[in-house]
Write a protein that holds these residues in place. Structure first.
Motif, PDB file in Angstrom:
ATOM      1  N   LYS A 183       0.594   5.136  -9.507  1.00 23.31           N
ATOM      2  CA  LYS A 183      -0.291   4.870 -10.644  1.00 23.31           C
ATOM      3  C   LYS A 183       0.076   5.775 -11.827  1.00 23.31           C
ATOM      4  CE  LYS A 183      -5.208   4.044 -11.226  1.00 23.31           C
ATOM      5  NZ  LYS A 183      -6.505   4.301 -10.641  1.00 23.31           N
ATOM      6  N   ALA A 184       0.310   7.044 -11.523  1.00 24.24           N
ATOM      7  CA  ALA A 184       0.625   8.016 -12.584  1.00 24.24           C
ATOM      8  C   ALA A 184       1.879   7.624 -13.354  1.00 24.24           C
ATOM      9  CB  ALA A 184       0.783   9.411 -11.970  1.00 24.24           C
ATOM     10  N   ARG A 185       2.747   6.874 -12.709  1.00 21.28           N
ATOM     11  CA  ARG A 185       3.990   6.456 -13.386  1.00 21.28           C
ATOM     12  C   ARG A 185       3.892   5.037 -13.957  1.00 21.28           C
ATOM     13  NH1 ARG A 185       4.086  10.227 -10.325  1.00 21.28           N
ATOM     14  NH2 ARG A 185       5.465  12.016 -10.685  1.00 21.28           N
ATOM     15  N   GLY A 186       2.725   4.490 -13.866  1.00 18.05           N
ATOM     16  CA  GLY A 186       2.520   3.142 -14.413  1.00 18.05           C
ATOM     17  C   GLY A 186       3.127   2.046 -13.557  1.00 18.05           C
ATOM     18  N   PHE A 187       3.416   2.375 -12.297  1.00 17.47           N
ATOM     19  CA  PHE A 187       3.988   1.362 -11.394  1.00 17.47           C
ATOM     20  C   PHE A 187       2.867   0.525 -10.783  1.00 17.47           C
ATOM     21  CE2 PHE A 187       7.661   4.498 -10.394  1.00 17.47           C
ATOM     22  CZ  PHE A 187       8.369   4.048 -11.495  1.00 17.47           C
ATOM     23  N   PRO A 188       3.147  -0.732 -10.497  1.00 16.90           N
ATOM     24  CA  PRO A 188       2.105  -1.533  -9.823  1.00 16.90           C
ATOM     25  C   PRO A 188       1.872  -1.045  -8.387  1.00 16.90           C
ATOM     26  CG  PRO A 188       4.147  -2.808 -10.126  1.00 16.90           C
ATOM     27  CD  PRO A 188       4.386  -1.474 -10.758  1.00 16.90           C
ATOM     28  N   GLU A 189       0.741  -1.456  -7.839  1.00 15.27           N
ATOM     29  CA  GLU A 189       0.436  -1.034  -6.458  1.00 15.27           C
ATOM     30  C   GLU A 189       1.232  -1.883  -5.475  1.00 15.27           C
ATOM     31  OE1 GLU A 189      -3.744  -0.442  -5.556  1.00 15.27           O
ATOM     32  OE2 GLU A 189      -3.345  -0.985  -3.459  1.00 15.27           O
ATOM     33  N   PRO A 190       1.969  -1.243  -4.584  1.00 14.12           N
ATOM     34  CA  PRO A 190       2.741  -2.027  -3.602  1.00 14.12           C
ATOM     35  C   PRO A 190       1.804  -2.790  -2.669  1.00 14.12           C
ATOM     36  CG  PRO A 190       3.425   0.281  -3.620  1.00 14.12           C
ATOM     37  CD  PRO A 190       2.153   0.207  -4.396  1.00 14.12           C
ATOM     38  N   PRO A 191       2.283  -3.892  -2.129  1.00 17.78           N
ATOM     39  CA  PRO A 191       1.440  -4.640  -1.186  1.00 17.78           C
ATOM     40  C   PRO A 191       1.445  -3.944   0.175  1.00 17.78           C
ATOM     41  CG  PRO A 191       3.607  -5.624  -1.336  1.00 17.78           C
ATOM     42  CD  PRO A 191       3.619  -4.468  -2.294  1.00 17.78           C
ATOM     43  N   ARG A 192       0.592  -4.417   1.054  1.00 19.86           N
ATOM     44  CA  ARG A 192       0.629  -3.918   2.434  1.00 19.86           C
ATOM     45  C   ARG A 192       1.657  -4.767   3.182  1.00 19.86           C
ATOM     46  NH1 ARG A 192      -2.918  -0.897   5.248  1.00 19.86           N
ATOM     47  NH2 ARG A 192      -4.402  -0.881   3.554  1.00 19.86           N
ATOM     48  N   SER A 193       2.600  -4.137   3.832  1.00 24.56           N
ATOM     49  CA  SER A 193       3.648  -4.940   4.474  1.00 24.56           C
ATOM     50  C   SER A 193       3.389  -5.080   5.972  1.00 24.56           C
ATOM     51  CB  SER A 193       5.030  -4.318   4.240  1.00 24.56           C
ATOM     52  OG  SER A 193       5.225  -3.243   5.102  1.00 24.56           O
ATOM     53  N   ALA A 194       3.457  -6.283   6.444  1.00 28.34           N
ATOM     54  CA  ALA A 194       3.327  -6.630   7.869  1.00 28.34           C
ATOM     55  C   ALA A 194       3.453  -8.147   7.941  1.00 28.34           C
ATOM     56  CB  ALA A 194       1.984  -6.205   8.433  1.00 28.34           C
ATOM     57  N   CYS A 195       3.824  -8.656   9.085  1.00 32.64           N
ATOM     58  CA  CYS A 195       3.891 -10.114   9.247  1.00 32.64           C
ATOM     59  C   CYS A 195       2.519 -10.716   8.936  1.00 32.64           C
ATOM     60  CB  CYS A 195       4.273 -10.458  10.679  1.00 32.64           C
ATOM     61  SG  CYS A 195       5.849  -9.764  11.179  1.00 32.64           S
ATOM     62  N   VAL A 196       2.500 -11.915   8.383  1.00 28.60           N
ATOM     63  CA  VAL A 196       1.220 -12.512   7.970  1.00 28.60           C
ATOM     64  C   VAL A 196       0.243 -12.635   9.148  1.00 28.60           C
ATOM     65  CG1 VAL A 196       2.027 -13.794   5.944  1.00 28.60           C
ATOM     66  CG2 VAL A 196       2.177 -14.860   8.174  1.00 28.60           C
ATOM     67  N   TYR A 197       0.779 -12.797  10.336  1.00 27.04           N
ATOM     68  CA  TYR A 197      -0.079 -13.034  11.505  1.00 27.04           C
ATOM     69  C   TYR A 197      -0.254 -11.788  12.369  1.00 27.04           C
ATOM     70  CZ  TYR A 197       4.759 -13.492  12.750  1.00 27.04           C
ATOM     71  OH  TYR A 197       6.093 -13.252  12.843  1.00 27.04           O
ATOM     72  N   CYS A 198       0.119 -10.623  11.858  1.00 28.01           N
ATOM     73  CA  CYS A 198       0.117  -9.430  12.718  1.00 28.01           C
ATOM     74  C   CYS A 198      -1.294  -9.141  13.271  1.00 28.01           C
ATOM     75  CB  CYS A 198       0.613  -8.210  11.966  1.00 28.01           C
ATOM     76  SG  CYS A 198       0.661  -6.765  13.046  1.00 28.01           S
ATOM     77  N   PRO A 199      -1.430  -9.057  14.595  1.00 33.68           N
ATOM     78  CA  PRO A 199      -2.752  -8.802  15.184  1.00 33.68           C
ATOM     79  C   PRO A 199      -3.312  -7.419  14.834  1.00 33.68           C
ATOM     80  CG  PRO A 199      -1.223  -9.700  16.809  1.00 33.68           C
ATOM     81  CD  PRO A 199      -0.407  -9.318  15.623  1.00 33.68           C
ATOM     82  N   TYR A 200      -2.510  -6.571  14.239  1.00 29.88           N
ATOM     83  CA  TYR A 200      -3.011  -5.246  13.846  1.00 29.88           C
ATOM     84  C   TYR A 200      -3.746  -5.266  12.513  1.00 29.88           C
ATOM     85  CZ  TYR A 200      -0.608  -2.895  17.653  1.00 29.88           C
ATOM     86  OH  TYR A 200      -0.210  -2.472  18.887  1.00 29.88           O
ATOM     87  N   HIS A 201      -3.786  -6.420  11.848  1.00 26.41           N
ATOM     88  CA  HIS A 201      -4.528  -6.474  10.585  1.00 26.41           C
ATOM     89  C   HIS A 201      -5.983  -6.079  10.803  1.00 26.41           C
ATOM     90  CE1 HIS A 201      -1.300  -8.189   8.463  1.00 26.41           C
ATOM     91  NE2 HIS A 201      -1.561  -9.461   8.565  1.00 26.41           N
ATOM     92  N   SER A 202      -6.497  -5.305   9.882  1.00 26.02           N
ATOM     93  CA  SER A 202      -7.931  -4.999   9.886  1.00 26.02           C
ATOM     94  C   SER A 202      -8.656  -6.183   9.243  1.00 26.02           C
ATOM     95  CB  SER A 202      -8.190  -3.729   9.074  1.00 26.02           C
ATOM     96  OG  SER A 202      -7.770  -3.950   7.743  1.00 26.02           O
ATOM     97  N   ASN A 203      -9.971  -6.210   9.356  1.00 28.54           N
ATOM     98  CA  ASN A 203     -10.730  -7.297   8.733  1.00 28.54           C
ATOM     99  C   ASN A 203     -10.478  -7.339   7.224  1.00 28.54           C
ATOM    100  OD1 ASN A 203     -11.809  -8.317  11.024  1.00 28.54           O
ATOM    101  ND2 ASN A 203     -13.945  -7.899  10.516  1.00 28.54           N
ATOM    102  N   SER A 204     -10.389  -6.186   6.606  1.00 30.32           N
ATOM    103  CA  SER A 204     -10.208  -6.188   5.145  1.00 30.32           C
ATOM    104  C   SER A 204      -8.842  -6.778   4.787  1.00 30.32           C
ATOM    105  CB  SER A 204     -10.398  -4.793   4.550  1.00 30.32           C
ATOM    106  OG  SER A 204      -9.465  -3.899   5.074  1.00 30.32           O
TER     107      SER A 204
END
Ligand code: SF4
Length: 279
Positions: A183-204
């Motif tokens: 943020k301090a460098r004006g860069f966008p926020e990176p996405p969260r990386s994981a397979c779309v179906y990863c069972p480790y996804h949290s509810n959020s």
């Protein structure tokens, strides 16, 4: 003649490893890496590939994208044993519900990580450093984007020719510090990386996918249905696999509550597929 080991970033393309790569590019972590490697399961959400396209030209070293194939396809490939039994080989850490007792459980082994993240990554690192068979000296220093809030994920390399390094831990940076650095460098926020179906996804994360990338969420829904169909006919499986810990089909789960610490062993630590699949 001894040569210095190659410094190689294990790039998961999520928050931590992206920050680490950009910090190296800015000279804030030394020495300058020779390369970064992104092991692609070909099932990341579109946002991750878009992010990689943004990131790559900002790095002064090459980013090698490697793959062991499309994980979701391999996970559905049915094999037939010599005695005629049907089975699927590639294992994703599904939640499971026993067909007869209804008992819920979880697949502990992440063969997906080993085969689709670690193996192609190490193969490329080996190639870049021209590591010979049986090499016992360290030829690669592999930078892993694990932050201070994930110390429990630090592991030493299994290969004698490689040693792991954790630059964000050295700098005592947490995930939030990475976000602040960006943020301090004006860069966008990176996405969260994981397979779309990863069972480790949290509810959020499921909610984020459903609300912001509905096409990707739909892929996960369809994948779960396909896996359930295949597993139902396999001989090496006596339980129904699910992507959500509730063992309710993904398109019917109540995702309104937060289960940050509940979805998977590591989900509570904001874990991501940090190059070697950190989730
Ligand atoms: S993100 Fe999840 S499904 Fe994908 S390789 Fe890693 S553990 Fe497996």
């Amino acid at each position: 003649m001894t040569t210095e080991p190659l410094q190689i970033i294990s790039l998961g393309a999520g928050v931590q490893s992206s920050t680490m790569a950009l910090m190296a590019a800015a000279g804030e972590i030394l020495p300058m890496p020779s390369a970064a490697i992104f092991a692609d399961t070909q099932d990341e959400p579109a946002g991750v590939y878009k992010w990689l396209d943004w990131l790559e030209p900002r790095l002064p070293f090459p980013v090698h994208r490697v793959t062991a194939g499309k994980l979701s396809e391999k996970a559905l490939q049915v094999k037939i044993s010599k005695d005629g039994r049907r089975y699927t080989q590639t294992s994703i850490p599904y939640f499971t519900k026993e067909l007869t007792t209804g008992l819920q459980g979880k697949i502990r082994y992440r063969i997906c990580t080993a085969d689709f993240k670690l193996a192609p990554l190490m193969k490329k690192a080996r190639e870049l450093a021209a590591v010979k068979r049986g090499e016992k000296t360290v030829r690669v220093i592999q930078w892993i984007g694990i932050s201070l809030d994930e110390v429990q994920r630090m592991k030493t390399s299994r290969d004698k020719w490689a040693a792991n390094r954790w630059p964000l831990i050295e700098k005592e940076m947490r995930r939030n510090d990475c976000l602040n650095w960006m943020k301090a460098r004006g860069f966008p926020e990176p996405p969260r990386s994981a397979c779309v179906y990863c069972p480790y996804h949290s509810n959020s994360e499921w909610r984020r996918l459903r609300d912001n990338e509905p096409a990707e969420f739909e892929k996960a829904v369809q994948f779960e249905k396909a896996v359930q169909r295949e597993k139902f006919h396999s001989h090496n499986f006596n339980s129904t696999p699910f992507l959500h810990r509730s063992c309710v089909p993904l398109d019917q789960v109540d995702l309104s509550t937060d289960t940050e610490r509940g979805q998977g062993l590591l989900a509570g630590f904001n874990a991501e597929c940090s190059g070697m699949c950190g989730v």
